[in-house]
Write an enzyme that holds these catalytic residues in place. Structure first.
Site, PDB file in Angstrom:
ATOM      1  N   LYS A  62       0.799  -1.228   0.000  1.00 22.16           N
ATOM      2  CA  LYS A  62       0.000   0.000   0.000  1.00 22.16           C
ATOM      3  C   LYS A  62       0.833   1.280   0.000  1.00 22.16           C
ATOM      4  O   LYS A  62       0.492   2.252  -0.679  1.00 22.16           O
ATOM      5  CB  LYS A  62      -0.971  -0.017   1.181  1.00 22.16           C
ATOM      6  CG  LYS A  62      -2.018  -1.110   1.051  1.00 22.16           C
ATOM      7  CD  LYS A  62      -2.972  -1.133   2.211  1.00 22.16           C
ATOM      8  CE  LYS A  62      -3.968  -2.275   2.046  1.00 22.16           C
ATOM      9  NZ  LYS A  62      -4.958  -2.318   3.112  1.00 22.16           N
ATOM     10  N   ALA A 105       1.587  -0.467  12.266  1.00 19.62           N
ATOM     11  CA  ALA A 105       1.875   0.882  11.779  1.00 19.62           C
ATOM     12  C   ALA A 105       2.074   0.897  10.269  1.00 19.62           C
ATOM     13  O   ALA A 105       2.760   1.767   9.732  1.00 19.62           O
ATOM     14  CB  ALA A 105       3.113   1.440  12.490  1.00 19.62           C
TER      15      ALA A 105
END
Length: 285
Positions: free
Chosen positions: A83, A145
């Site tokens: 991503k 994260a």
């Protein structure tokens, strides 16, 4: 251009006008989006198909370059671990994706350029709302994260979360994520980096891949899970992860990972293929 499905016996017919989307992932065996995306295209009368593409991170840049030249390609859906890299490889990013520098859906424009957007967070928050989980004024802990954690955190901030903790095994990565979130959060939102301990929180979220494979450790110890806590997953396979099983055993509300993707299917279609298609409209060339 309108893409209208040719339906035979309730099944989609692939033809020379079918718009192709690829689902970039590594690994790809666990993907659940094609099983939802393709039937929805059929329901909406959209002549498009989503297929999984398992691409190693080292080959992602080359793959993205190839996508620019495939004129049958409408775009891509992006998942772990691509991503953030995909966002850097796009020509432009829209909405919060530009601030966060993360994307999970890409549209190929007519000139071959790539436009990215992030829908994970909105899908996740929508899943919480469908399960009647209140967000405004509450406290949430996110373990992880990466790109999906970042998108969920941003959507929780937009939805009115009061306190947000990021827990990650690499504290520097959590701090880097926090720096991005501060760009979009108001001063009355308490942002913190801390341990993976759900004590004192209303919502605890696993935004890592832990639980996808046998033998994975739990994202956080279940000892602090209480019946008042909502425990939510991003892992979709298995549907009931060891974390959700442990949370359920302790009386907590549990939200499976599939809730995040279910709310994204129509936005995926709308973003990549244009506004909602109506099979009753005349087809244009």
């Amino acid at each position: 251009m309108h893409h209208i499905t040719q339906q035979v016996g309730g099944t989609m017919q692939i033809d020379g006008k079918t718009a192709v989307l690829v689902h970039l992932a590594y690994p790809a065996a666990h993907l659940q989006t094609p099983q939802r995306f393709n039937p929805r295209c059929l329901e909406r009368g959209v002549n498009a198909v989503l297929v999984p593409w398992q691409v190693q991170p080292d080959h992602l840049a080359e793959t993205m370059q190839v996508l620019r030249h495939a004129e049958s390609l409408a775009g891509a859906i992006v998942t772990i671990p691509h991503k953030e890299t995909c966002a850097r490889l796009c020509d432009r990013l829209e909405g919060v994706a530009e601030v966060l520098q993360v994307a999970n859906v890409i549209r190929r424009e007519a000139d071959g350029s790539l436009t990215g957007r992030i829908l994970d967070g909105a899908g996740f928050v929508g899943g919480l709302r469908r399960h009647k989980v209140a967000i405004p004024g509450r406290a949430a802990m996110i373990v992880g994260a990466g790109g999906v954690a970042l998108a969920i955190a941003a959507a929780l901030i937009e939805a009115g979360i009061r306190r947000l903790r990021v827990a990650n095994r690499t504290p520097a990565r959590a701090e880097a994520m926090m720096a991005r979130l501060r760009l979009i959060a108001s001063e009355d939102v308490l942002l913190e980096v801390g341990p993976a301990d759900p004590s004192g929180f209303d919502i605890a979220i696993n935004a890592t891949s832990l639980g996808m494979h046998d033998g994975d450790p739990l994202p956080f110890a279940p000892d602090a899970i209480t019946p008042e806590l909502t425990v939510a997953e991003v892992v979709m396979v298995p549907r009931v992860t060891p974390l959700l099983r442990a949370a359920s055993d302790r009386g907590a509300t549990v939200i499976p990972g599939e809730a995040m993707i279910s709310g994204q299917i129509d936005p995926f279609i709308d973003f990549v293929l244009g506004a909602a298609r109506d099979a009753t409209q005349p087809q244009t060339a």
